[in-house]
Design a protein around this motif. Structure first.
Motif, mmCIF file in Angstrom:
data_model
loop_
_atom_site.group_PDB
_atom_site.id
_atom_site.type_symbol
_atom_site.label_atom_id
_atom_site.label_comp_id
_atom_site.label_asym_id
_atom_site.label_seq_id
_atom_site.Cartn_x
_atom_site.Cartn_y
_atom_site.Cartn_z
ATOM 1 N N ILE A 89 -2.085 -12.676 43.413
ATOM 2 C CA ILE A 89 -2.185 -12.857 41.931
ATOM 3 C C ILE A 89 -3.776 -12.241 41.783
ATOM 4 O O ILE A 89 -4.202 -11.466 40.764
ATOM 5 N N GLY A 90 -4.832 -12.466 42.456
ATOM 6 C CA GLY A 90 -6.115 -12.069 42.452
ATOM 7 C C GLY A 90 -5.952 -10.447 42.767
ATOM 8 O O GLY A 90 -6.744 -9.857 42.042
ATOM 9 N N LEU A 91 -5.588 -9.864 43.823
ATOM 10 C CA LEU A 91 -5.255 -8.702 43.912
ATOM 11 C C LEU A 91 -4.879 -7.835 42.570
ATOM 12 O O LEU A 91 -5.312 -6.993 42.242
ATOM 13 N N GLY A 92 -3.776 -8.385 42.265
ATOM 14 C CA GLY A 92 -3.040 -7.919 41.060
ATOM 15 C C GLY A 92 -4.035 -7.644 39.841
ATOM 16 O O GLY A 92 -3.992 -6.960 39.192
ATOM 17 N N VAL A 93 -4.644 -8.849 39.533
ATOM 18 C CA VAL A 93 -5.606 -9.027 38.292
ATOM 19 C C VAL A 93 -6.538 -7.993 38.727
ATOM 20 O O VAL A 93 -6.933 -7.239 37.799
ATOM 21 N N ALA A 94 -7.209 -7.936 39.905
ATOM 22 C CA ALA A 94 -8.397 -6.793 39.904
ATOM 23 C C ALA A 94 -7.889 -5.453 39.875
ATOM 24 O O ALA A 94 -8.662 -4.599 39.192
ATOM 25 N N VAL A 95 -6.599 -5.059 40.349
ATOM 26 C CA VAL A 95 -6.133 -3.780 40.008
ATOM 27 C C VAL A 95 -5.859 -3.516 38.632
ATOM 28 O O VAL A 95 -6.340 -2.313 38.082
ATOM 29 N N VAL A 96 -5.279 -4.353 37.973
ATOM 30 C CA VAL A 96 -4.814 -4.095 36.649
ATOM 31 C C VAL A 96 -5.957 -3.848 35.585
ATOM 32 O O VAL A 96 -6.204 -3.077 34.631
ATOM 33 N N SER A 97 -7.071 -4.877 35.794
ATOM 34 C CA SER A 97 -8.096 -5.096 34.801
ATOM 35 C C SER A 97 -9.070 -3.917 35.151
ATOM 36 O O SER A 97 -9.659 -3.416 34.199
ATOM 37 N N THR A 98 -9.203 -3.349 36.489
ATOM 38 C CA THR A 98 -9.772 -2.334 36.820
ATOM 39 C C THR A 98 -9.363 -1.189 36.249
ATOM 40 O O THR A 98 -10.092 -0.166 35.503
ATOM 41 N N ALA A 99 -8.020 -0.787 36.228
ATOM 42 C CA ALA A 99 -7.430 0.308 35.827
ATOM 43 C C ALA A 99 -7.724 0.381 34.133
ATOM 44 O O ALA A 99 -8.216 1.414 33.411
ATOM 45 N N LEU A 100 -7.246 -0.645 33.457
ATOM 46 C CA LEU A 100 -7.558 -0.816 32.103
ATOM 47 C C LEU A 100 -8.971 -0.548 31.712
ATOM 48 O O LEU A 100 -9.471 0.122 30.701
ATOM 49 N N GLY A 101 -9.788 -1.287 32.568
ATOM 50 C CA GLY A 101 -11.289 -1.080 32.139
ATOM 51 C C GLY A 101 -11.719 0.036 32.165
ATOM 52 O O GLY A 101 -12.741 0.526 31.475
ATOM 53 N N ILE A 102 -11.499 0.865 33.249
ATOM 54 C CA ILE A 102 -11.911 2.209 33.350
ATOM 55 C C ILE A 102 -11.456 3.217 32.227
ATOM 56 O O ILE A 102 -12.285 4.013 31.690
ATOM 57 N N ALA A 139 0.100 -19.430 27.602
ATOM 58 C CA ALA A 139 0.928 -20.312 26.652
ATOM 59 C C ALA A 139 1.878 -19.185 25.620
ATOM 60 O O ALA A 139 2.836 -19.385 25.311
ATOM 61 N N ILE A 140 1.363 -17.991 25.341
ATOM 62 C CA ILE A 140 2.203 -17.231 24.570
ATOM 63 C C ILE A 140 3.196 -16.541 25.403
ATOM 64 O O ILE A 140 4.233 -16.198 24.945
ATOM 65 N N LEU A 141 2.602 -15.913 26.549
ATOM 66 C CA LEU A 141 3.457 -15.223 27.557
ATOM 67 C C LEU A 141 4.562 -15.820 28.288
ATOM 68 O O LEU A 141 5.658 -15.545 28.638
ATOM 69 N N GLY A 142 4.019 -17.182 28.663
ATOM 70 C CA GLY A 142 4.844 -18.026 29.542
ATOM 71 C C GLY A 142 4.298 -18.117 30.839
ATOM 72 O O GLY A 142 3.578 -17.303 31.289
ATOM 73 N N GLY A 143 4.760 -19.028 31.603
ATOM 74 C CA GLY A 143 4.152 -19.367 33.058
ATOM 75 C C GLY A 143 4.928 -18.620 34.231
ATOM 76 O O GLY A 143 5.851 -19.353 34.722
ATOM 77 N N SER A 144 4.560 -17.461 34.298
ATOM 78 C CA SER A 144 5.296 -16.709 35.468
ATOM 79 C C SER A 144 4.169 -15.921 36.315
ATOM 80 O O SER A 144 3.191 -15.891 35.498
ATOM 81 N N ILE A 145 4.338 -15.697 37.458
ATOM 82 C CA ILE A 145 3.266 -14.755 38.339
ATOM 83 C C ILE A 145 2.889 -13.607 37.373
ATOM 84 O O ILE A 145 1.688 -13.361 37.438
ATOM 85 N N LEU A 146 3.964 -12.806 37.047
ATOM 86 C CA LEU A 146 3.470 -11.664 36.295
ATOM 87 C C LEU A 146 2.864 -11.730 34.981
ATOM 88 O O LEU A 146 1.952 -11.193 34.594
ATOM 89 N N ASN A 147 3.204 -12.743 34.253
ATOM 90 C CA ASN A 147 2.313 -13.185 33.128
ATOM 91 C C ASN A 147 1.099 -13.659 33.276
ATOM 92 O O ASN A 147 0.221 -13.351 32.350
ATOM 93 N N VAL A 148 0.835 -14.382 34.425
ATOM 94 C CA VAL A 148 -0.368 -14.844 34.479
ATOM 95 C C VAL A 148 -1.211 -13.819 34.971
ATOM 96 O O VAL A 148 -2.509 -13.651 34.771
ATOM 97 N N ILE A 149 -0.808 -12.828 35.867
ATOM 98 C CA ILE A 149 -1.484 -11.584 36.288
ATOM 99 C C ILE A 149 -1.786 -10.849 35.010
ATOM 100 O O ILE A 149 -3.137 -10.312 34.715
ATOM 101 N N LEU A 150 -0.975 -10.695 33.924
ATOM 102 C CA LEU A 150 -1.110 -9.939 32.668
ATOM 103 C C LEU A 150 -2.401 -10.544 32.013
ATOM 104 O O LEU A 150 -3.216 -9.966 31.472
#
Length: 286
Positions: A89-102, A139-150
């Motif tokens: 989860i930590g790595l996924g968030v770092a990768v996705v947020s970095t790509a979007l942020g760039i 709460a909007i997306l739902g409690g799953s690993i992918l949704n937490v990462i998103l």
């Protein structure tokens, strides 16, 4: 302006390991990472196997090295497998947020027309406390690993975007960018070959911090009951489950708490070390 990338820093690893605190952080995080990756082979038991007889067995005194939880499941095995999920989860968030942020930061910093609206969007998102925004999104997306990462990626994207925008505003006015523009290079080519390489260092450092923040945020969401599905072991869900037995089995929150603390602290120290090693103004202090 030379790009401050890893290839331009032959002494980067030496600079990091020269600081005892950073070296210790690298060792600790490396051990945590290896243990999580090898969990299927080194865990002493099936993390989902229950045993009524072993319920709340204390650590260091029987068949369970770190004790058993309220369902008789081996805490050590769950800790190892939970590490795989928490680190993912930590790595996924770092990768996705970095790509979007760039992407957002480059657009805001390079194109003047997009600067104002994108900057207002970044400021508006950063006005919300991280955990409250994450709770609302999960709460909007739902409690799953992918949704937490998103959800956490959306929360932390503005941090990267703001850094990239600030750097791009400076770089786009430098002579080598003007020269590339005069030679007929397209905006996309200039951003890819001239701007992006020069923001690698600050983005890498911030991504390391976001890795740590995301793991801590996931633990907070799980503790509040709005994170990953409780059936999936993460360090956060283990703390959430263990708090019900705080007076009977403190170890149920102690061991995952220690794992979270060590992982987050080591990543923070590594990020500090990278910042000092990659920033020429601070290199002399390393």
């Amino acid at each position: 302006m030379a790009a401050a990338t890893f290839s331009d820093e032959p002494g980067l690893f030496r600079s990091l390991t020269a600081r005892p605190a950073v070296l210790a952080a690298l060792v600790v995080f490396g051990l945590i990472l290896v243990a999580a990756l090898l969990a299927p082979w080194i865990s002493p038991a099936d993390p989902a196997r229950m045993s009524v007889r072993a319920r709340l067995s204390p650590p260091f005194g029987g068949a369970y090295l770190l004790g058993a939880d309220a369902f008789g499941r081996d805490v050590l095995s769950r800790l190892l497998f939970a590490g795989r999920v928490s680190l993912s989860i930590g790595l996924g968030v770092a990768v996705v947020s970095t790509a979007l942020g760039i992407l957002i930061g480059l657009a805001a910093g390079f194109f003047r027309r997009l600067d104002a609206p994108l900057s207002r969007l970044i400021d508006a998102m950063m006005a919300f406390p991280d955990i409250l925004l994450a709770i609302a999104l999960v709460a909007i997306l739902g409690g799953s690993i992918l949704n937490v990462i998103l959800a956490l990626s959306i929360v932390y994207t503005p941090r990267i975007a703001r850094i990239v925008r600030a750097a791009t505003l400076v770089i786009r006015e430098l002579p080598f960018v003007e020269a590339a523009r005069a030679l007929g290079s397209s905006n996309l080519s200039i951003m890819a070959w001239h701007v992006l390489p020069n923001i690698v260092s600050p983005v890498t450092v911030q991504a390391t911090f976001i890795f740590a923040y995301a793991m801590l945020a996931e633990a907070g969401l799980s503790f509040l009951g709005v994170g990953v599905d409780p059936s999936i072991p993460t360090w956060g869900t283990m703390v959430n489950e263990g708090r019900q037995y705080l007076d009977q089995a403190l170890y149920l929150i102690l061991f995952p708490g220690i794992a979270i603390s060590l992982a987050v602290l080591s990543l923070q120290l590594i990020g500090d070390g990278l910042r000092d090693a990659l920033d020429p103004r601070l290199a002399k202090d390393v």
